[in-house]
Write a protein that holds these residues in place. Structure first.
Motif, PDB file in Angstrom:
ATOM      1  N   ALA A   1       1.499  -1.333   0.024  1.00 56.84           N
ATOM      2  CA  ALA A   1      -0.074  -0.171  -0.163  1.00 56.84           C
ATOM      3  C   ALA A   1       0.518   1.415  -0.212  1.00 56.84           C
ATOM      4  O   ALA A   1       1.689   1.021   1.056  1.00 56.84           O
ATOM      5  CB  ALA A   1      -0.854  -0.189   0.797  1.00 56.84           C
ATOM      6  N   GLY A   2       0.187   2.498  -0.800  1.00 60.23           N
ATOM      7  CA  GLY A   2       1.190   3.359  -0.534  1.00 60.23           C
ATOM      8  C   GLY A   2       1.879   3.497  -1.693  1.00 60.23           C
ATOM      9  O   GLY A   2       3.317   4.628  -1.923  1.00 60.23           O
ATOM     10  N   THR A   3       3.025   2.370  -2.508  1.00 65.55           N
ATOM     11  CA  THR A   3       3.850   2.342  -3.365  1.00 65.55           C
ATOM     12  C   THR A   3       3.041   3.307  -5.051  1.00 65.55           C
ATOM     13  O   THR A   3       2.517   2.863  -5.206  1.00 65.55           O
ATOM     14  CB  THR A   3       4.072   0.878  -3.581  1.00 65.55           C
ATOM     15  OG1 THR A   3       4.810  -0.225  -2.609  1.00 65.55           O
ATOM     16  CG2 THR A   3       5.472   0.798  -4.521  1.00 65.55           C
ATOM     17  N   ILE A   4       4.425   3.985  -5.233  1.00 63.75           N
ATOM     18  CA  ILE A   4       4.407   4.681  -6.940  1.00 63.75           C
ATOM     19  C   ILE A   4       4.551   3.015  -7.800  1.00 63.75           C
ATOM     20  O   ILE A   4       5.692   3.007  -8.026  1.00 63.75           O
ATOM     21  CB  ILE A   4       4.700   6.111  -6.146  1.00 63.75           C
ATOM     22  CG1 ILE A   4       4.264   7.004  -5.347  1.00 63.75           C
ATOM     23  CG2 ILE A   4       4.362   6.128  -7.591  1.00 63.75           C
ATOM     24  CD1 ILE A   4       5.204   8.040  -5.156  1.00 63.75           C
ATOM     25  N   LEU A   5       3.739   3.426  -9.031  1.00 67.95           N
ATOM     26  CA  LEU A   5       3.975   2.688  -9.778  1.00 67.95           C
ATOM     27  C   LEU A   5       4.176   4.149 -10.479  1.00 67.95           C
ATOM     28  O   LEU A   5       3.180   4.549 -11.564  1.00 67.95           O
ATOM     29  CB  LEU A   5       2.744   1.733 -10.222  1.00 67.95           C
ATOM     30  CG  LEU A   5       2.753   0.881 -11.394  1.00 67.95           C
ATOM     31  CD1 LEU A   5       4.537   0.012 -10.907  1.00 67.95           C
ATOM     32  CD2 LEU A   5       1.994   0.248 -11.864  1.00 67.95           C
ATOM     33  N   THR A   6       5.491   4.041 -12.100  1.00 67.97           N
ATOM     34  CA  THR A   6       5.528   5.263 -12.321  1.00 67.97           C
ATOM     35  C   THR A   6       6.614   4.712 -13.394  1.00 67.97           C
ATOM     36  O   THR A   6       7.040   3.330 -14.224  1.00 67.97           O
ATOM     37  CB  THR A   6       6.253   5.925 -11.920  1.00 67.97           C
ATOM     38  OG1 THR A   6       6.508   7.001 -13.313  1.00 67.97           O
ATOM     39  CG2 THR A   6       8.103   5.488 -10.814  1.00 67.97           C
ATOM     40  N   ASP A   7       5.636   4.960 -14.561  1.00 66.45           N
ATOM     41  CA  ASP A   7       7.079   4.705 -15.925  1.00 66.45           C
ATOM     42  C   ASP A   7       8.074   5.244 -16.100  1.00 66.45           C
ATOM     43  O   ASP A   7       8.820   5.661 -17.025  1.00 66.45           O
ATOM     44  CB  ASP A   7       5.546   4.510 -16.920  1.00 66.45           C
ATOM     45  CG  ASP A   7       5.233   6.316 -18.043  1.00 66.45           C
ATOM     46  OD1 ASP A   7       5.479   7.000 -16.626  1.00 66.45           O
ATOM     47  OD2 ASP A   7       4.767   6.069 -18.440  1.00 66.45           O
ATOM     48  N   LYS A   8       8.432   6.857 -15.591  1.00 65.61           N
ATOM     49  CA  LYS A   8       9.610   7.214 -15.504  1.00 65.61           C
ATOM     50  C   LYS A   8      10.813   7.057 -14.002  1.00 65.61           C
ATOM     51  O   LYS A   8      10.606   6.480 -13.146  1.00 65.61           O
ATOM     52  CB  LYS A   8       8.577   8.594 -14.870  1.00 65.61           C
ATOM     53  CG  LYS A   8       8.643   9.380 -16.144  1.00 65.61           C
ATOM     54  CD  LYS A   8       7.549  10.512 -15.980  1.00 65.61           C
ATOM     55  CE  LYS A   8       6.503  11.584 -16.463  1.00 65.61           C
ATOM     56  NZ  LYS A   8       6.450  10.103 -18.025  1.00 65.61           N
ATOM     57  N   VAL A   9      12.152   6.416 -14.426  1.00 66.04           N
ATOM     58  CA  VAL A   9      12.648   5.826 -14.462  1.00 66.04           C
ATOM     59  C   VAL A   9      13.233   7.021 -13.563  1.00 66.04           C
ATOM     60  O   VAL A   9      13.575   6.826 -12.297  1.00 66.04           O
ATOM     61  CB  VAL A   9      14.104   5.943 -15.037  1.00 66.04           C
ATOM     62  CG1 VAL A   9      15.452   5.489 -14.091  1.00 66.04           C
ATOM     63  CG2 VAL A   9      13.563   4.070 -15.958  1.00 66.04           C
ATOM     64  N   THR A  10      13.075   8.486 -13.403  1.00 61.55           N
ATOM     65  CA  THR A  10      13.588   9.497 -12.960  1.00 61.55           C
ATOM     66  C   THR A  10      12.764   9.120 -11.711  1.00 61.55           C
ATOM     67  O   THR A  10      13.346  10.258 -10.723  1.00 61.55           O
ATOM     68  CB  THR A  10      13.195  11.034 -13.331  1.00 61.55           C
ATOM     69  OG1 THR A  10      12.495  10.796 -13.870  1.00 61.55           O
ATOM     70  CG2 THR A  10      14.483  11.211 -15.224  1.00 61.55           C
ATOM     71  N   THR A  11      11.990   9.399 -11.388  1.00 64.53           N
ATOM     72  CA  THR A  11      10.729   9.114 -10.638  1.00 64.53           C
ATOM     73  C   THR A  11      12.157   8.590  -9.302  1.00 64.53           C
ATOM     74  O   THR A  11      11.709   8.930  -8.179  1.00 64.53           O
ATOM     75  CB  THR A  11       9.769   8.493 -10.484  1.00 64.53           C
ATOM     76  OG1 THR A  11       9.001   9.667 -11.666  1.00 64.53           O
ATOM     77  CG2 THR A  11       8.536   8.488  -9.199  1.00 64.53           C
ATOM     78  N   VAL A  12      12.130   7.810  -9.156  1.00 62.71           N
ATOM     79  CA  VAL A  12      13.109   6.640  -8.502  1.00 62.71           C
ATOM     80  C   VAL A  12      14.100   6.483  -8.556  1.00 62.71           C
ATOM     81  O   VAL A  12      14.807   7.440  -7.440  1.00 62.71           O
ATOM     82  CB  VAL A  12      13.050   4.991  -8.655  1.00 62.71           C
ATOM     83  CG1 VAL A  12      13.675   4.049  -7.964  1.00 62.71           C
ATOM     84  CG2 VAL A  12      11.844   4.476  -8.940  1.00 62.71           C
ATOM     85  N   VAL A  13      14.987   6.944  -9.997  1.00 63.92           N
ATOM     86  CA  VAL A  13      16.632   7.525  -9.098  1.00 63.92           C
ATOM     87  C   VAL A  13      16.549   9.076  -8.513  1.00 63.92           C
ATOM     88  O   VAL A  13      18.387   9.407  -8.249  1.00 63.92           O
ATOM     89  CB  VAL A  13      17.330   7.128 -10.391  1.00 63.92           C
ATOM     90  CG1 VAL A  13      17.717   5.777 -11.086  1.00 63.92           C
ATOM     91  CG2 VAL A  13      16.784   8.492 -11.946  1.00 63.92           C
ATOM     92  N   ASP A  14      15.601  10.078  -9.304  1.00 62.78           N
ATOM     93  CA  ASP A  14      16.271  11.229  -8.719  1.00 62.78           C
ATOM     94  C   ASP A  14      15.268  12.070  -7.054  1.00 62.78           C
ATOM     95  O   ASP A  14      15.080  12.997  -7.134  1.00 62.78           O
ATOM     96  CB  ASP A  14      15.611  12.147  -9.388  1.00 62.78           C
ATOM     97  CG  ASP A  14      16.835  12.825 -10.919  1.00 62.78           C
ATOM     98  OD1 ASP A  14      17.668  12.356 -10.657  1.00 62.78           O
ATOM     99  OD2 ASP A  14      16.141  12.875 -11.634  1.00 62.78           O
TER     100      ASP A  14
END
Length: 98
Positions: A57-70
């Protein structure tokens, strides 16, 4: 108890295995190591393919790698992408971000 925030790159066979292990071993890790892991964000290539995946719950699912690495809150980036060049770029950026 300290919380260590994780970002995951890729949600194929290996990425899903990482999520499963984090979920199944959470109580044991907290009990024996005195910290917990929190999966904050997961970057995938195709969002539609992963809408029904079982994420905490609460985990962000994204198609942008920068959302994770930045993300400055993410302390550990786990790379499970399966493609060499995008993975190399993402990991190098993660290292540069500290």
């Amino acid at each position: 108890m300290e919380t260590i925030t994780i970002g995951l790159l890729g949600l194929g066979t290996v990425g899903k295995g990482v999520v499963t292990l984090l979920q199944k071993q959470a109580a044991k890790i907290a009990r024996t190591q005195d910290f917990r892991f929190k999966l904050k964000s997961v970057a995938v290539h195709n969002l539609d393919h992963h809408q029904n995946d079982d994420l905490p719950a609460g985990t962000i699912l994204t198609d942008k790698v920068t959302t994770v690495v930045d993300d400055p809150e993410i302390q550990i980036v786990v790379e499970a992408m399966g493609t060499i060049e995008p993975a190399k770029v993402a990991i190098c950026q993660s290292i540069l971000n500290g």
